[in-house]
Design a protein around this motif. Structure first.
Motif, mmCIF file in Angstrom:
data_model
loop_
_atom_site.group_PDB
_atom_site.id
_atom_site.type_symbol
_atom_site.label_atom_id
_atom_site.label_comp_id
_atom_site.label_asym_id
_atom_site.label_seq_id
_atom_site.Cartn_x
_atom_site.Cartn_y
_atom_site.Cartn_z
ATOM 1 N N MET A 1 0.849 -1.198 0.000
ATOM 2 C CA MET A 1 0.000 0.000 0.000
ATOM 3 C C MET A 1 0.883 1.245 0.000
ATOM 4 N N THR A 2 0.610 2.160 -0.904
ATOM 5 C CA THR A 2 1.362 3.405 -0.972
ATOM 6 C C THR A 2 0.865 4.367 0.095
ATOM 7 N N SER A 3 1.785 4.873 0.905
ATOM 8 C CA SER A 3 1.406 5.879 1.901
ATOM 9 C C SER A 3 1.201 7.216 1.215
ATOM 10 N N LEU A 4 0.196 7.944 1.681
ATOM 11 C CA LEU A 4 -0.081 9.281 1.163
ATOM 12 C C LEU A 4 0.093 10.295 2.279
ATOM 13 N N GLY A 5 0.647 11.426 1.925
ATOM 14 C CA GLY A 5 0.825 12.469 2.923
ATOM 15 C C GLY A 5 0.644 13.832 2.305
ATOM 16 N N ALA A 6 0.791 14.833 3.137
ATOM 17 C CA ALA A 6 0.737 16.221 2.702
ATOM 18 C C ALA A 6 1.799 16.987 3.465
ATOM 19 N N VAL A 7 2.248 18.092 2.869
ATOM 20 C CA VAL A 7 3.237 18.952 3.498
ATOM 21 C C VAL A 7 2.530 20.136 4.143
ATOM 22 N N GLU A 257 4.526 3.243 -9.083
ATOM 23 C CA GLU A 257 5.054 2.226 -10.000
ATOM 24 C C GLU A 257 6.544 2.427 -10.257
ATOM 25 N N ALA A 258 6.989 3.681 -10.172
ATOM 26 C CA ALA A 258 8.412 3.979 -10.394
ATOM 27 C C ALA A 258 9.269 3.662 -9.181
ATOM 28 N N GLY A 259 8.636 3.390 -8.030
ATOM 29 C CA GLY A 259 9.401 3.003 -6.849
ATOM 30 C C GLY A 259 9.071 3.733 -5.573
ATOM 31 N N ALA A 260 8.270 4.798 -5.640
ATOM 32 C CA ALA A 260 7.941 5.547 -4.433
ATOM 33 C C ALA A 260 7.087 4.707 -3.485
ATOM 34 N N THR A 261 7.477 4.671 -2.212
ATOM 35 C CA THR A 261 6.658 3.989 -1.207
ATOM 36 C C THR A 261 5.738 4.963 -0.481
ATOM 37 N N SER A 262 6.115 6.238 -0.452
ATOM 38 C CA SER A 262 5.266 7.296 0.102
ATOM 39 C C SER A 262 5.268 8.459 -0.878
#
Length: 290
Positions: A1-7, A257-262
């Motif tokens: 599962m890809t983590s999602l965040g905000a700045v 898909e390119a490799g980002a986990t978050s």
């Protein structure tokens, strides 16, 4: 599962952080990230208050500029917060913007050497080790933390160029990539890092955190274009996205898909509703990301 965040961007006044933290915590945001950009807001002080004001959201600091901070002080501060809020902090360090480091007389002649020495010392101190170090930049004489964390937290490092990406693969527990990366840039950075990982650690998780400049609502495209132009990133394809939840989700999925986990959504500096942006990420974007 890809983590999602905000700045929570430090262009927002510090007194507005509490409302942003509450919006993040109550809405179910995975990660809220803070920046220690010069000369705006302190990363550790902001993280401490954000952790105290919240119950569940993870708070990332991306990143602490190592030339500004003695490694023992950084270890003490991270350890203190880890003992108070175990596992809820995400800690990143980096070279710092070299012009800013020069403004305060802290610019290192070899930023890569400094970061390597710093990562080794910081991770060792947080693991409860007693260290004597006589490096080019890091000097420790029989130093150990009296209150180390129960479990040493992962230490992420910011990286951009190939030398730093290789160093991060060798010496850090994860990487933070800024919003100058397209999907192809993320893929290339991931390959460099994986090639540099020690064989004994190759199977262990390695967080790849990526910032994605994004905006939605009226004027979104103009705001993204203006920010990319001021940062001289308007010639890099596909590094900012303006649109609705579906359009932004498609970009997030390409990053994953390119490799980002978050994938951390970075609002524009002039975002008119920062707390609404946080709720947009959780209410509209999160359901579209597996």
């Amino acid at each position: 599962m890809t983590s999602l965040g905000a700045v929570f961007r430090p262009q927002n006044p510090p007194e507005s952080l509490r409302a942003a933290v509450r919006a993040a915590d109550e809405s179910g945001l995975d990660e809220l990230w803070l920046w220690e950009d010069c000369f705006l807001e302190g990363g550790i002080s902001a993280a401490a208050t954000a952790l105290a004001w919240s119950e569940r959201v993870r708070i990332g600091v991306g990143v602490l500029p190592v030339p500004l901070r003695n490694v023992a002080v950084t270890a003490m501060e991270i350890s203190t917060l880890e003992r108070m809020f175990p596992g809820r902090g995400i800690w990143g360090v980096g070279h710092g913007v070299q012009n800013w480091m020069g403004q305060v007389g802290a610019r290192a002649a070899s930023p890569v050497t400094l970061l390597r020495e710093y990562l080794e010392a910081l991770r060792g101190l947080l693991a409860g080790q007693r260290l004597t170090v006589k490096g080019r930049y890091v000097q420790l004489d029989d130093v150990a933390l009296d209150w180390p964390p129960a479990a040493a937290p992962p230490i992420l490092a910011a990286a951009k160029g190939p030398k730093t990406l290789q160093l991060v693969g060798e010496s850090a527990d994860g990487v933070v990539l800024d919003n100058s990366n397209s999907a192809e840039g993320i893929r290339a950075a991931t390959e460099i890092i994986r090639a540099a990982r020690p064989e004994s650690l190759a199977a262990q998780p390695f967080p790849i955190v990526v910032y994605l400049l994004a905006a939605t609502g009226p004027g979104a495209a103009e705001r993204v274009a203006a920010e990319l132009e001021t940062k001289d990133r308007n010639t890099i394809p596909d590094v900012g996205i303006a649109g609705d939840a579906r359009e932004i989700a498609d970009t997030v999925l390409r990053w994953a898909e390119a490799g980002a986990t978050s994938v951390i959504l970075q609002p524009t500096a002039d975002e008119p509703d920062p707390n609404g942006f946080i709720r947009f990420v959780t209410d509209q974007l999160r359901p579209l990301i597996p």
